[in-house]
Design a protein around this motif. Structure first.
Motif, PDB file in Angstrom:
ATOM      1  N   LYS A 158      -4.121   4.998  25.021  1.00  0.00           N
ATOM      2  CA  LYS A 158      -3.467   5.897  24.076  1.00  0.00           C
ATOM      3  C   LYS A 158      -4.511   6.592  23.191  1.00  0.00           C
ATOM      4  CE  LYS A 158       0.719   3.045  23.777  1.00  0.00           C
ATOM      5  NZ  LYS A 158       1.610   3.967  24.515  1.00  0.00           N
ATOM      6  N   SER A 159      -4.117   7.709  22.614  1.00  0.00           N
ATOM      7  CA  SER A 159      -4.954   8.352  21.599  1.00  0.00           C
ATOM      8  C   SER A 159      -4.671   7.680  20.265  1.00  0.00           C
ATOM      9  CB  SER A 159      -4.650   9.841  21.523  1.00  0.00           C
ATOM     10  OG  SER A 159      -5.017  10.493  22.722  1.00  0.00           O
ATOM     11  N   VAL A 160      -5.666   7.657  19.373  1.00  0.00           N
ATOM     12  CA  VAL A 160      -5.500   6.948  18.109  1.00  0.00           C
ATOM     13  C   VAL A 160      -6.060   7.763  16.956  1.00  0.00           C
ATOM     14  CG1 VAL A 160      -5.542   4.655  19.185  1.00  0.00           C
ATOM     15  CG2 VAL A 160      -7.680   5.688  18.393  1.00  0.00           C
ATOM     16  N   GLY A 161      -5.498   7.549  15.774  1.00  0.00           N
ATOM     17  CA  GLY A 161      -5.977   8.287  14.621  1.00  0.00           C
ATOM     18  C   GLY A 161      -5.696   7.582  13.316  1.00  0.00           C
ATOM     19  N   ILE A 162      -6.452   7.982  12.290  1.00  0.00           N
ATOM     20  CA  ILE A 162      -6.224   7.481  10.930  1.00  0.00           C
ATOM     21  C   ILE A 162      -6.164   8.675   9.983  1.00  0.00           C
ATOM     22  CG2 ILE A 162      -7.227   5.176  11.214  1.00  0.00           C
ATOM     23  CD1 ILE A 162      -9.842   6.216  10.069  1.00  0.00           C
ATOM     24  N   VAL A 163      -5.194   8.635   9.099  1.00  0.00           N
ATOM     25  CA  VAL A 163      -5.036   9.634   8.051  1.00  0.00           C
ATOM     26  C   VAL A 163      -4.882   8.883   6.744  1.00  0.00           C
ATOM     27  CG1 VAL A 163      -3.515  11.398   7.075  1.00  0.00           C
ATOM     28  CG2 VAL A 163      -3.957  11.365   9.535  1.00  0.00           C
ATOM     29  N   THR A 164      -5.650   9.240   5.731  1.00  0.00           N
ATOM     30  CA  THR A 164      -5.556   8.550   4.454  1.00  0.00           C
ATOM     31  C   THR A 164      -5.804   9.519   3.305  1.00  0.00           C
ATOM     32  OG1 THR A 164      -6.402   6.705   3.098  1.00  0.00           O
ATOM     33  CG2 THR A 164      -7.997   7.867   4.487  1.00  0.00           C
ATOM     34  N   THR A 165      -5.300   9.168   2.137  1.00  0.00           N
ATOM     35  CA  THR A 165      -5.587   9.953   0.935  1.00  0.00           C
ATOM     36  C   THR A 165      -6.740   9.332   0.150  1.00  0.00           C
ATOM     37  OG1 THR A 165      -3.880   8.720  -0.255  1.00  0.00           O
ATOM     38  CG2 THR A 165      -3.241  10.833   0.707  1.00  0.00           C
ATOM     39  N   THR A 166      -7.303   8.227   0.657  1.00  0.00           N
ATOM     40  CA  THR A 166      -8.497   7.636   0.063  1.00  0.00           C
ATOM     41  C   THR A 166      -9.696   8.059   0.916  1.00  0.00           C
ATOM     42  OG1 THR A 166      -8.356   5.595   1.380  1.00  0.00           O
ATOM     43  CG2 THR A 166      -7.163   5.648  -0.714  1.00  0.00           C
ATOM     44  N   ARG A 167     -10.808   7.375   0.772  1.00  0.00           N
ATOM     45  CA  ARG A 167     -11.948   7.579   1.667  1.00  0.00           C
ATOM     46  C   ARG A 167     -11.643   6.858   2.986  1.00  0.00           C
ATOM     47  NH1 ARG A 167     -15.108   3.965  -2.671  1.00  0.00           N
ATOM     48  NH2 ARG A 167     -13.287   4.709  -3.790  1.00  0.00           N
ATOM     49  N   VAL A 168     -12.131   7.355   4.088  1.00  0.00           N
ATOM     50  CA  VAL A 168     -11.819   6.757   5.386  1.00  0.00           C
ATOM     51  C   VAL A 168     -12.511   5.409   5.578  1.00  0.00           C
ATOM     52  CG1 VAL A 168     -11.342   8.970   6.487  1.00  0.00           C
ATOM     53  CG2 VAL A 168     -13.676   8.041   6.549  1.00  0.00           C
ATOM     54  N   GLN A 169     -13.414   5.073   4.672  1.00  0.00           N
ATOM     55  CA  GLN A 169     -14.076   3.766   4.723  1.00  0.00           C
ATOM     56  C   GLN A 169     -13.370   2.747   3.822  1.00  0.00           C
ATOM     57  OE1 GLN A 169     -15.554   6.571   3.521  1.00  0.00           O
ATOM     58  NE2 GLN A 169     -16.979   7.260   5.100  1.00  0.00           N
ATOM     59  N   HIS A 170     -12.276   3.137   3.196  1.00  0.00           N
ATOM     60  CA  HIS A 170     -11.569   2.241   2.276  1.00  0.00           C
ATOM     61  C   HIS A 170     -10.850   1.149   3.053  1.00  0.00           C
ATOM     62  CE1 HIS A 170      -9.288   1.429  -1.547  1.00  0.00           C
ATOM     63  NE2 HIS A 170     -10.483   1.763  -2.020  1.00  0.00           N
ATOM     64  N   ALA A 171     -10.388   0.136   2.336  1.00  0.00           N
ATOM     65  CA  ALA A 171      -9.897  -1.095   2.955  1.00  0.00           C
ATOM     66  C   ALA A 171      -8.874  -0.876   4.066  1.00  0.00           C
ATOM     67  CB  ALA A 171      -9.315  -2.007   1.883  1.00  0.00           C
ATOM     68  N   THR A 172      -7.822  -0.093   3.782  1.00  0.00           N
ATOM     69  CA  THR A 172      -6.757   0.062   4.786  1.00  0.00           C
ATOM     70  C   THR A 172      -7.245   0.748   6.051  1.00  0.00           C
ATOM     71  OG1 THR A 172      -5.056   0.060   3.072  1.00  0.00           O
ATOM     72  CG2 THR A 172      -4.460   0.994   5.209  1.00  0.00           C
ATOM     73  N   PRO A 173      -7.763   1.974   5.982  1.00  0.00           N
ATOM     74  CA  PRO A 173      -8.225   2.595   7.236  1.00  0.00           C
ATOM     75  C   PRO A 173      -9.373   1.836   7.882  1.00  0.00           C
ATOM     76  CG  PRO A 173      -8.900   3.908   5.330  1.00  0.00           C
ATOM     77  CD  PRO A 173      -7.940   2.877   4.827  1.00  0.00           C
ATOM     78  N   ALA A 174     -10.266   1.268   7.073  1.00  0.00           N
ATOM     79  CA  ALA A 174     -11.428   0.568   7.629  1.00  0.00           C
ATOM     80  C   ALA A 174     -11.022  -0.615   8.491  1.00  0.00           C
ATOM     81  CB  ALA A 174     -12.348   0.110   6.501  1.00  0.00           C
ATOM     82  N   THR A 175      -9.957  -1.296   8.118  1.00  0.00           N
ATOM     83  CA  THR A 175      -9.537  -2.477   8.864  1.00  0.00           C
ATOM     84  C   THR A 175      -9.091  -2.122  10.270  1.00  0.00           C
ATOM     85  OG1 THR A 175      -8.856  -3.528   6.797  1.00  0.00           O
ATOM     86  CG2 THR A 175      -8.003  -4.487   8.817  1.00  0.00           C
ATOM     87  N   SER A 176      -8.728  -0.869  10.495  1.00  0.00           N
ATOM     88  CA  SER A 176      -8.299  -0.472  11.833  1.00  0.00           C
ATOM     89  C   SER A 176      -9.463  -0.401  12.810  1.00  0.00           C
ATOM     90  CB  SER A 176      -7.564   0.867  11.780  1.00  0.00           C
ATOM     91  OG  SER A 176      -8.455   1.930  11.464  1.00  0.00           O
ATOM     92  N   TYR A 177     -10.698  -0.307  12.287  1.00  0.00           N
ATOM     93  CA  TYR A 177     -11.840  -0.150  13.197  1.00  0.00           C
ATOM     94  C   TYR A 177     -13.049  -1.026  12.862  1.00  0.00           C
ATOM     95  CZ  TYR A 177     -13.645   2.875   9.448  1.00  0.00           C
ATOM     96  OH  TYR A 177     -14.071   3.360   8.227  1.00  0.00           O
ATOM     97  N   ALA A 178     -13.121  -1.593  11.671  1.00  0.00           N
ATOM     98  CA  ALA A 178     -14.338  -2.290  11.242  1.00  0.00           C
ATOM     99  C   ALA A 178     -14.139  -3.795  11.094  1.00  0.00           C
ATOM    100  CB  ALA A 178     -14.836  -1.693   9.927  1.00  0.00           C
TER     101      ALA A 178
END
Length: 535
Positions: A158-178
């Motif tokens: 599948k294709s995957v993506g993250i959208v956030t109103t914070t920085r993309v390195q912040h806790a929520t988006p970061a947990t998806s890849y880091a």
């Protein structure tokens, strides 16, 4: 006592005058209830395999925030507000998630994200690792990594993506890849000692761990070398690049996508020019750090969360195998920390509009849409306000110190103020402005999180799995089951029997025998401690 009774009677009399005429008729409520009952009775379970997963996360959007945002949304439309139906309200399946972490009764966004994205509860401040890892201790990270549903979806094609109103390195988006023993290791400049032990910063993991098709948010300064001037704020020292290793991760990302149609953009003009139909990859970083609050956003420079959600979906949905998209309204939480209810509620309303856009662009027969919060805040809704009174206003019933107070308050936070032992007199203060800081009972520099359960709302294929009171880590497994990604593929195989005993933790280096050994040692140490105490 008589005075208090008279006051309450007067309030009741005044409030009854504000009631809508039709609401005084019992048949109004009976008819409404009959219609709702019939709609529930007419529901049919959607047991399809979810081609797409659209996951909306309201960071810090507890039940009080959710309710107050509903009222605000209605009042912004010149309605009384209480009866407003938000898009989130239309989701037929609702449950609760328990938010505690392994080590704390009240969790943070890192531990909670690891639960609902990776399916494993962990310790405070750690992302993408099990509870065997310790906060800030790089050496405990290796071998304790756990992967997220974003990676499971990518591995499934599948294709995957993250959208956030914070920085993309912040806790929520970061947990998806880091995977990081500290959520604060945004760039290598934030982790000098850890780097020596072989750990890597979150920004660099954004490029290396999972091939993410769409990345939208803030966080430019963590991607460029120390001192690099920001294109939007060239004279602002704090907006300059932070990386000590000299790497420009934006340039590296673009080189990695050679041969593909990949766009890096940092402003609204370039973002609007991106054609979803011809775009394979998009990295859009609109601010050096977090994006601006919706109430302060410059639409000429930065798109709204509705616009970013739409762009992401249109790019990702070209994949015939489907997509996974994480959309985070991340600044709800940050506004709450600052005691700014106005900002928090406007962020939540913006997220609701993004949810509506997501539903508009997808087919419910094939798209599982989930909306939830990661944790709550000590945010209260109190004081017997009149029907239709501004949610950001003051209670008509004053306190024992004969001073008014706001309908929305915090249990702790920067809004605690005393002068000569008395609360501020806010009779002539406009509490409806974006900069107003709500009253707080206990003085803290930043309002904390709170530990009550959070709502989980779902619609689409297998949405009925999201009911009852569940552990927060259940969410990742339920989404994965619905879409047939990850280890449990029974749904697309037409099976519902319990699978053969297996452990994704074992696959990721957390051997069951090792865990048993740790438990045995812990038990022996506890026993020894008891003996010593008794001696």
């Amino acid at each position: 006592m008589e005075s208090k009774r008279a006051t309450v009677f007067l309030l009741l009399a005044l409030s009854s005058c504000r009631a809508k005429v039709e609401e005084e008729n019992p048949e109004y409520w009976r008819s409404q209830a009959r219609d709702t009952l019939q709609s529930v009775l007419d529901r049919k379970l959607n047991t399809n395999v979810a081609k797409n997963i659209l996951f909306f996360l309201g960071d810090g959007m507890g039940i009080t925030t959710y309710t107050a945002a509903r009222i605000l949304k209605g009042q912004l439309q010149n309605q009384t507000g209480e009866e407003t139906v938000m898009t989130m309200d239309t989701f037929p399946n609702v449950g609760l998630a328990k938010t505690y972490s392994v080590d704390f009764q009240i969790a943070d966004s890192a531990a909670t994200a690891t639960a609902y994205l990776c399916g494993v509860k962990t310790n405070l401040n750690t992302i993408g690792v099990s509870a065997a890892a310790r906060n800030g201790a790089c050496k405990t990270q290796k071998g304790n990594e756990v992967t997220s549903i974003l990676k499971w979806a990518k591995d499934a094609g599948k294709s995957v993506g993250i959208v956030t109103t914070t920085r993309v390195q912040h806790a929520t988006p970061a947990t998806s890849y880091a995977h990081s023993a500290s959520r604060k290791w945004y760039s290598d400049a934030d982790m000098p000692e850890a780097a020596e032990d072989g750990c890597t910063d979150i920004a660099s993991q954004l490029l290396n761990n999972t091939d993410i098709d769409v990345i939208i948010g803030g966080g430019r300064k963590y991607m460029t070398p120390t001192g690099t001037k920001d294109l939007e704020y060239p004279t602002d020292f704090f907006s300059r690049g932070k990386r000590r290793d000299g790497r420009n991760l934006i340039d590296e990302w673009q080189k990695m996508k050679t041969g593909k149609v990949a766009h890096y953009v940092w402003n609204q003009t370039d973002f609007s020019a991106v054609d979803p139909e011809t775009t394979d990859y998009l990295m859009a970083l609109f601010e050096p750090g977090d994006m601006r609050f919706e109430a302060e956003r410059d639409p000429k420079m930065d798109p709204s969360i509705v616009e970013t959600t739409e762009k992401a979906i249109r790019i990702l949905q070209k994949n015939p195998k489907g997509f996974f998209l994480l959309v985070e309204g991340g600044r709800i939480d940050q506004a709450h920390h600052a005691g700014r209810a106005f900002m928090a509620l406007h962020e939540a309303v913006a997220l609701d509009y993004a949810v509506a856009k997501g539903l508009e662009l997808t087919n419910e027969e094939e798209t599982l849409t989930v909306v939830m919060a990661d944790h709550s805040h000590p945010f209260t809704f109190n004081g017997y306000p009149f029907r239709g009174q501004s949610i950001l206003g003051k209670s008509p019933l004053w306190a024992q110190d004969v001073l008014p107070y706001t309908t929305l308050m915090y249990g702790n936070g920067p809004g605690h103020k005393l002068t000569n032992g008395k609360r501020p007199d806010i009779r002539n203060v406009d509490t409806k402005t974006k900069d107003y800081v709500q009253m707080a009972a206990v003085p803290t520099e930043s309002a904390t999180h709170s530990g009550e359960d959070v709502a989980v709302l779902a619609r689409g294929p297998m949405a009925h799995l999201f009911q009852g009171v569940q552990e927060q880590n259940y969410i990742a497994h339920a989404m994965a089951y619905a879409a047939c990604v990850g280890a449990d593929l029974r749904h697309c195989q037409g099976q519902t029997e319990a699978p053969a005993l297996q452990s994704t933790l074992t696959q990721e280096g957390n051997l069951a025998g090792g865990a048993q050994g740790v438990r045995l040692i812990s038990s022996l140490l506890c026993a020894l401690l008891v003996v010593l105490v008794l001696m």
